[in-house]
Each structure stands twice: as structure tokens, then as C-alpha cells.
Design a protein around this motif. Structure first.
Motif, short mmCIF file in Angstrom:
data_model
loop_
_atom_site.label_atom_id
_atom_site.label_comp_id
_atom_site.label_asym_id
_atom_site.label_seq_id
_atom_site.Cartn_x
_atom_site.Cartn_y
_atom_site.Cartn_z
N VAL A 112 0.83 -1.20 0.00
CA VAL A 112 0.00 0.00 0.00
C VAL A 112 0.87 1.26 0.00
CG1 VAL A 112 -1.67 1.34 1.35
CG2 VAL A 112 -2.01 -1.11 1.00
N ILE A 113 1.91 1.29 0.82
CA ILE A 113 2.81 2.44 0.83
C ILE A 113 3.50 2.59 -0.52
CG2 ILE A 113 4.87 3.47 1.88
CD1 ILE A 113 2.40 3.51 3.71
N ASN A 114 3.96 1.48 -1.08
CA ASN A 114 4.67 1.50 -2.36
C ASN A 114 3.80 1.99 -3.50
OD1 ASN A 114 6.90 0.99 -4.13
ND2 ASN A 114 5.89 -0.89 -4.79
N THR A 115 2.52 1.64 -3.46
CA THR A 115 1.62 2.05 -4.53
C THR A 115 1.03 3.44 -4.27
OG1 THR A 115 1.04 -0.25 -5.00
CG2 THR A 115 -0.47 1.44 -5.81
N ASN A 116 0.38 3.60 -3.13
CA ASN A 116 -0.41 4.81 -2.90
C ASN A 116 0.41 6.05 -2.60
OD1 ASN A 116 -2.35 2.86 -3.13
ND2 ASN A 116 -3.41 3.34 -1.23
N LEU A 117 1.62 5.86 -2.08
CA LEU A 117 2.49 7.01 -1.79
C LEU A 117 3.68 7.06 -2.73
CD1 LEU A 117 3.20 9.47 -0.12
CD2 LEU A 117 4.23 7.95 1.61
N GLY A 153 -8.35 -0.95 10.83
CA GLY A 153 -8.13 -1.90 9.75
C GLY A 153 -7.46 -1.30 8.53
N GLN A 154 -7.15 0.00 8.59
CA GLN A 154 -6.54 0.65 7.43
C GLN A 154 -5.34 1.51 7.82
OE1 GLN A 154 -10.08 2.55 5.46
NE2 GLN A 154 -9.52 1.19 3.78
N VAL A 155 -4.53 1.01 8.74
CA VAL A 155 -3.34 1.76 9.15
C VAL A 155 -2.44 2.06 7.95
CG1 VAL A 155 -1.20 1.59 10.46
CG2 VAL A 155 -3.34 0.95 11.53
N ASN A 156 -2.26 1.08 7.08
CA ASN A 156 -1.41 1.26 5.90
C ASN A 156 -1.98 2.32 4.95
OD1 ASN A 156 -3.58 -0.41 5.24
ND2 ASN A 156 -2.31 -2.09 4.45
N TYR A 157 -3.26 2.21 4.67
CA TYR A 157 -3.93 3.13 3.74
C TYR A 157 -3.95 4.55 4.31
CZ TYR A 157 -7.58 4.74 0.48
OH TYR A 157 -8.30 5.41 -0.47
N SER A 158 -4.27 4.67 5.59
CA SER A 158 -4.32 5.98 6.24
C SER A 158 -2.95 6.64 6.23
CB SER A 158 -4.83 5.83 7.68
OG SER A 158 -4.86 7.08 8.34
N ALA A 159 -1.91 5.87 6.54
CA ALA A 159 -0.55 6.42 6.54
C ALA A 159 -0.14 6.89 5.15
CB ALA A 159 0.44 5.36 7.05
N ALA A 160 -0.49 6.10 4.13
CA ALA A 160 -0.14 6.47 2.76
C ALA A 160 -0.84 7.75 2.33
CB ALA A 160 -0.49 5.33 1.80
N LYS A 161 -2.12 7.88 2.67
CA LYS A 161 -2.87 9.07 2.26
C LYS A 161 -2.45 10.31 3.05
CE LYS A 161 -5.40 7.21 -0.97
NZ LYS A 161 -5.16 7.55 -2.40
N ALA A 162 -2.12 10.14 4.32
CA ALA A 162 -1.59 11.26 5.09
C ALA A 162 -0.26 11.71 4.50
CB ALA A 162 -1.43 10.87 6.56
N GLY A 163 0.57 10.75 4.13
CA GLY A 163 1.84 11.08 3.48
C GLY A 163 1.65 11.76 2.15
N LEU A 164 0.65 11.33 1.41
CA LEU A 164 0.34 11.95 0.12
C LEU A 164 0.00 13.43 0.28
CD1 LEU A 164 -0.26 11.78 -2.91
CD2 LEU A 164 -2.55 10.96 -2.33
N GLU A 165 -0.75 13.75 1.33
CA GLU A 165 -1.11 15.15 1.56
C GLU A 165 0.12 15.97 1.96
OE1 GLU A 165 -4.59 15.48 4.04
OE2 GLU A 165 -5.65 13.94 2.88
N GLY A 166 1.06 15.37 2.69
CA GLY A 166 2.32 16.04 2.99
C GLY A 166 3.14 16.26 1.74
N LEU A 167 3.19 15.25 0.87
CA LEU A 167 3.87 15.38 -0.42
C LEU A 167 3.27 16.54 -1.21
CD1 LEU A 167 4.69 12.49 -2.90
CD2 LEU A 167 3.53 14.54 -3.69
N THR A 168 1.95 16.61 -1.22
CA THR A 168 1.23 17.65 -1.95
C THR A 168 1.66 19.04 -1.49
OG1 THR A 168 -0.68 16.21 -2.33
CG2 THR A 168 -1.07 18.59 -2.43
#
Length: 250
Positions: A112-117, A153-168
Motif C-alpha cells: 500500500v505504501i509503495n503504490t499509494n504514496l 483496519g486501514q493503518v497502511n492506507y491511512s498512513a499512505a494518504k496522510a503522506g500523500l497530503e504532505g507530499l502535496t
């Protein structure tokens, strides 16, 4: 930036074969863009290309696996040679690998991190030089309400999306002087084929958390993307726009 044959602005939409991504692609086409979408398989790509070309022969699709660095570099290089530099880049492709944290396997986290972030990093990195050279563009990243609120149940997904907003936010600061905006849209629960398959009791539980008492529609996310891509949004950058029916009011 613009297609020489049609004089339309060029938009690249990743993960455009269904759901929110397909809605975004169709919405941009309706607003006069030439759209090139991506899918992860040859069959998905062929189907997407066929659907987009019903709306105009200039539209196209190609296979893109944003989890694979070499494939991203090769596919984006081919895209640039065929179509030129996009004016709009919509990073929508993503996956889920849900599991409770104590049961989560390393590959569920890493995939999830590798794909979504990291996948969004790869797409942006492969396009950043031509965008800067063009001195114009709109990068729009599709995040999620889960990046702000979290979800069991979505620690991976939540972390990736929070990281995406930081990247943004950080990328927006780096390239704002080049007339390139970078923003994110964070959908809440949107009615798609995935949510249609949920049990009724789960749907009812979700609706109970939404002040508007309904799920969003793909065109409501697509409309927000179209706004951020437009001239009206030229002075908006580094922002996350929440589209969630009131689930999260920040």
C-alpha cells in the motif's frame, strides 16, 4: 500542454478504468480536455481506450503500474513522446490491503505504501522536468478522508494518504513559482461498484456517520478535480479539499 491536432489541453488520469478515476476522465473530456487514462492490465487498458474513444478519437489509454519504477519511467517516456507534456496530472491510482494492525503482514503494509504514496512520487518525478520546462500545470492528487480521520483496519492506507497530503504541500511550495499548482482532493464514501457490494448493514452504518445521509457520487469528485484544473483555481495550491458530505469538518 495542448494537443497540436485538437488544440485541447492534455490531461493524464491514472487509475481511470473504473469508479472515481473513470468519472474524472469523463468529466474532463466533457469540459474539453484531451484525456489519456491508465489501467494496470492490457485488458483494462483496451476497455478504457474503447470507452474513452467513444467520446472522441483523440483520447487514449496505456498500461501503468505505479508500483514499478522501471515500468513507470518507460511508460511515461512513451506517453510524453506520443502526446507531449500534460497540463493536468491526476494521481488517482491506488490499492487497499485492509487488515487489523496486529494481524497486518509486512507485504500488506509495503504494497500500500509503495503504490499509494511512492507510486505518486514516481509519476510526479517522471513528469516534473517537462512540467517545469512548460512553466504551467495542475497536479491533483486523490487522497481520502481516511488520511485525516484514520480508520480501524486501514493503518497502511491511512498512513499512505496522510503522506500523500504532505507530499502535496511540500511539492506545491517547490514549484509554485513555475506556475504549477499541486493540490489534493480527499473523498469521503463515494458510491462505486466497490461500495455497491457492501452488505446493507454496513452501508447503514456508514450513512449514519454522514451528516448529508448519502454517499457521494463520482461526478462530485470529478467536479472538484475539474475546478482545480481550471483557470478559476490558478491561485490555489498546497491545499486538500475535503468532499465528504460533512463527515469531517476541519
Amino acid at each position: 500542454m495542448q494537443d497540436e491536432k485538437t488544440d485541447k489541453k492534455l490531461a493524464l488520469v491514472t487509475g481511470a478504468s473504473r469508479g472515481i478515476g473513470k468519472g474524472i476522465a469523463e468529466s474532463l473530456i466533457a469540459r474539453g480536455y484531451k484525456v489519456v487514462g491508465t489501467a494496470t492490465s492490457e485488458s483494462g487498458c483496451d476497455s478504457l481506450r474503447k470507452d474513452l474513444q467513444v467520446l472522441g478519437s483523440e483520447h487514449d489509454a496505456f498500461v501503468l503500474n505505479i508500483a514499478d519504477s522501471e515500468q513507470v519511467n518507460a511508460a511515461i517516456a512513451d506517453f510524453l513522446s506520443k502526446h507531449g507534456t500534460p497540463y493536468v496530472v491526476v494521481n488517482n491510482a491506488g490499492i487497499t490491503r485492509d487488515n487489523l494492525f496486529m494481524r497486518m503482514k509486512d507485504d500488506e503494509w509495503l504494497d500500500v505504501i509503495n503504490t499509494n504514496l511512492s507510486g505518486v512520487y514516481r509519476v510526479c518525478k517522471s513528469l516534473i522536468k517537462p512540467l517545469i520546462k512548460a512553466r504551467a500545470g495542475r497536479i491533483i492528487n486523490i487522497s481520502s478522508i481516511i488520511g485525516t480521520t484514520g480508520n480501524a483496519g486501514q493503518v497502511n492506507y491511512s498512513a499512505a494518504k496522510a503522506g500523500l497530503e504532505g507530499l502535496t504541500r511540500s511539492l506545491a511550495q517547490e514549484i509554485a513559482s513555475r506556475n504549477i499548482t499541486v493540490n489534493a482532493i480527499a473523498p469521503g464514501f463515494i458510491a462505486t461498484d466497490m461500495t455497491d457490494g457492501l452488505p446493507e448493514n454496513q452501508k447503514e452504518a456508514i450513512l449514519a456517520t454522514i451528516p448529508m445521509k448519502r454517499m457521494g457520487a463520482t461526478h462530485e469528485i470529478a467536479g472538484s478535480v475539474a475546478f482545480l484544473a481550471s483557470d478559476d483555481a490558478a491561485y490555489i495550491t498546497g491545499q486538500t479539499i475535503h468532499v465528504n458530505g460533512g463527515m469531517n469538518m476541519g
